[in-house]
Design a protein around this motif. Structure first.
Motif, PDB file in Angstrom:
ATOM      1  N   GLY A  75       0.788  -1.224   0.000  1.00  0.00           N
ATOM      2  CA  GLY A  75       0.000   0.000   0.000  1.00  0.00           C
ATOM      3  C   GLY A  75       0.825   1.282   0.000  1.00  0.00           C
ATOM      4  N   GLN A  76       2.116   1.157   0.303  1.00  0.00           N
ATOM      5  CA  GLN A  76       2.980   2.339   0.285  1.00  0.00           C
ATOM      6  C   GLN A  76       3.367   2.699  -1.142  1.00  0.00           C
ATOM      7  N   ASP A  77       3.722   3.955  -1.328  1.00  0.00           N
ATOM      8  CA  ASP A  77       4.258   4.422  -2.599  1.00  0.00           C
ATOM      9  C   ASP A  77       5.785   4.382  -2.528  1.00  0.00           C
ATOM     10  N   VAL A  78       6.420   4.047  -3.657  1.00  0.00           N
ATOM     11  CA  VAL A  78       7.877   4.054  -3.714  1.00  0.00           C
ATOM     12  C   VAL A  78       8.340   4.811  -4.950  1.00  0.00           C
ATOM     13  N   ALA A  79       9.555   5.330  -4.863  1.00  0.00           N
ATOM     14  CA  ALA A  79      10.166   6.037  -6.002  1.00  0.00           C
ATOM     15  C   ALA A  79      11.579   5.502  -6.178  1.00  0.00           C
ATOM     16  N   LEU A  80      11.878   5.070  -7.374  1.00  0.00           N
ATOM     17  CA  LEU A  80      13.177   4.493  -7.698  1.00  0.00           C
ATOM     18  C   LEU A  80      13.870   5.412  -8.699  1.00  0.00           C
ATOM     19  N   ARG A  81      15.134   5.680  -8.435  1.00  0.00           N
ATOM     20  CA  ARG A  81      15.855   6.664  -9.234  1.00  0.00           C
ATOM     21  C   ARG A  81      16.893   6.004 -10.128  1.00  0.00           C
ATOM     22  N   CYS A  82      17.065   6.577 -11.293  1.00  0.00           N
ATOM     23  CA  CYS A  82      18.091   6.112 -12.234  1.00  0.00           C
ATOM     24  C   CYS A  82      18.886   7.303 -12.743  1.00  0.00           C
ATOM     25  N   ASP A  83      20.212   7.228 -12.620  1.00  0.00           N
ATOM     26  CA  ASP A  83      21.112   8.215 -13.201  1.00  0.00           C
ATOM     27  C   ASP A  83      21.818   7.566 -14.385  1.00  0.00           C
ATOM     28  N   PRO A  84      21.458   7.943 -15.594  1.00  0.00           N
ATOM     29  CA  PRO A  84      22.077   7.294 -16.759  1.00  0.00           C
ATOM     30  C   PRO A  84      23.493   7.813 -16.997  1.00  0.00           C
ATOM     31  N   ILE A  85      24.166   7.193 -17.922  1.00  0.00           N
ATOM     32  CA  ILE A  85      25.478   7.676 -18.348  1.00  0.00           C
ATOM     33  C   ILE A  85      25.283   9.027 -19.050  1.00  0.00           C
ATOM     34  N   SER A  86      26.129   9.970 -18.711  1.00  0.00           N
ATOM     35  CA  SER A  86      26.000  11.311 -19.271  1.00  0.00           C
ATOM     36  C   SER A  86      26.022  11.275 -20.800  1.00  0.00           C
ATOM     37  N   GLY A  87      25.060  11.947 -21.405  1.00  0.00           N
ATOM     38  CA  GLY A  87      24.999  12.000 -22.867  1.00  0.00           C
ATOM     39  C   GLY A  87      24.161  10.924 -23.504  1.00  0.00           C
TER      40      GLY A  87
ATOM     41  N   GLY B 195      15.410  15.012 -19.290  1.00  0.00           N
ATOM     42  CA  GLY B 195      16.147  14.203 -20.235  1.00  0.00           C
ATOM     43  C   GLY B 195      17.387  13.546 -19.683  1.00  0.00           C
ATOM     44  N   SER B 196      17.504  13.549 -18.358  1.00  0.00           N
ATOM     45  CA  SER B 196      18.661  12.899 -17.752  1.00  0.00           C
ATOM     46  C   SER B 196      18.182  11.890 -16.712  1.00  0.00           C
ATOM     47  N   VAL B 197      18.122  12.300 -15.468  1.00  0.00           N
ATOM     48  CA  VAL B 197      17.678  11.410 -14.392  1.00  0.00           C
ATOM     49  C   VAL B 197      16.233  10.983 -14.629  1.00  0.00           C
ATOM     50  N   SER B 198      15.962   9.735 -14.287  1.00  0.00           N
ATOM     51  CA  SER B 198      14.605   9.217 -14.416  1.00  0.00           C
ATOM     52  C   SER B 198      14.147   8.640 -13.087  1.00  0.00           C
ATOM     53  N   THR B 199      12.850   8.721 -12.861  1.00  0.00           N
ATOM     54  CA  THR B 199      12.255   8.146 -11.657  1.00  0.00           C
ATOM     55  C   THR B 199      11.117   7.224 -12.048  1.00  0.00           C
ATOM     56  N   LEU B 200      11.130   6.049 -11.478  1.00  0.00           N
ATOM     57  CA  LEU B 200      10.015   5.109 -11.630  1.00  0.00           C
ATOM     58  C   LEU B 200       9.256   5.103 -10.307  1.00  0.00           C
ATOM     59  N   LYS B 201       7.985   5.411 -10.386  1.00  0.00           N
ATOM     60  CA  LYS B 201       7.165   5.487  -9.175  1.00  0.00           C
ATOM     61  C   LYS B 201       6.118   4.388  -9.208  1.00  0.00           C
ATOM     62  N   ILE B 202       5.959   3.744  -8.090  1.00  0.00           N
ATOM     63  CA  ILE B 202       4.929   2.720  -7.959  1.00  0.00           C
ATOM     64  C   ILE B 202       4.028   3.139  -6.809  1.00  0.00           C
ATOM     65  N   GLN B 203       2.771   3.297  -7.127  1.00  0.00           N
ATOM     66  CA  GLN B 203       1.808   3.698  -6.099  1.00  0.00           C
ATOM     67  C   GLN B 203       1.122   2.465  -5.531  1.00  0.00           C
ATOM     68  N   ARG B 204       0.780   2.575  -4.264  1.00  0.00           N
ATOM     69  CA  ARG B 204      -0.001   1.504  -3.591  1.00  0.00           C
ATOM     70  C   ARG B 204       0.603   0.142  -3.908  1.00  0.00           C
ATOM     71  N   THR B 205       1.835  -0.039  -3.505  1.00  0.00           N
ATOM     72  CA  THR B 205       2.568  -1.261  -3.863  1.00  0.00           C
ATOM     73  C   THR B 205       1.821  -2.515  -3.420  1.00  0.00           C
TER      74      THR B 205
END
Lengths: 112, 116
Positions: A16-28, A72-82
């Motif tokens: 039921g919790q929300d989570v946020a997962l972060r991704c830092d890609p290779i520059s460029g 266009g760089s960092v991305s976040t994947l969010k999952i609601q109500r896990t």
């Protein structure tokens, strides 16, 4: 240079919790992919960005899943109500050329 | 939809034995083929890839793979494995065309254990 990084590496969430997962890609790297890897399975495609545009989200399993890459760089994947079935390793990959992806270490999500 | 089959889920070998891991895919169009490896505690790394040309491709660490179009196969081989080859191996495919160039379809993986 630095590779793809992801944070957190491990996440435990109560159902039921929300989570946020972060991704830092290779520059460029203009392309960014998210995959979900369940235990004992190969990674499965979730969504794809080219720069800030989300060009394909056909792999997102439900409307509880949302991804963004606003600059266009960092991305976040969010999952609601896990849910328990969301337990998996979430992999991020980036590429400059379409067919050469570099993977991050993944975030292992456990929903209890 | 594309699918990738890896026939062996767990392979156990002694050092110096020869290795062949099977991979078949289902897609009738142009494909790009990959083998990825995941060593214990590490992230997925590209082992080798096939885009076009010579169907026998060589990758890192002495691995090679052969693309046989008529059999829709891309088997991975190594003549003599080492203990350090212990890892999980994934075959993957991308379609040659489509809105998501580079979207990878993975097999379920083969765990290779090499005994010293």
């Amino acid at each position: 240079g630095a590779g793809v990084s992801q944070s957190p590496r491990y996440k435990v969430a109560k159902r039921g919790q929300d989570v946020a997962l972060r991704c830092d890609p290779i520059s460029g790297h203009v392309s960014l992919f998210w995959y979900q890897q369940a235990l004992g399975q190969g990674p499965e495609f979730l969504t794809y960005f080219q720069n800030e545009a989300q060009l394909d989200k056909s792999g997102l399993p439900s409307d509880r899943f949302f991804a963004e890459r606003p600059e266009g760089s960092v991305s976040t994947l969010k999952i609601q109500r896990t849910q328990q079935e969301d337990s998996a390793v979430y992999l991020c990959a980036s590429s400059f050329l379409p067919h050469e992806q570099y993977f991050g270490p993944g975030t292992r999500l456990t929903v209890t | 939809a594309q699918s990738v089959s890896q026939h062996n889920h767990h392979v156990i070998l002694s050092e110096a034995a020869s290795l062949e891991l099977g991979c078949n895919y289902s897609y009738g169009g142009t494909v790009n083929l990959f083998w990825y490896v995941q060593y214990p505690g590490q992230h997925l790394q590209l082992l080798l890839k096939y885009f076009s040309g010579d169907p026998l491709v060589k990758g890192i660490k002495g691995f090679e793979a052969e693309f046989i179009k008529s059999k829709f196969s891309f088997n991975l081989r190594k003549p003599s494995v080492q203990w350090s080859d212990t890892a999980e191996y994934f075959c993957a495919v991308t379609a040659g065309r489509g809105s998501t160039l580079g979207r990878l379809y993975f097999g379920r993986g083969t765990q290779l254990t090499v005994w010293p």
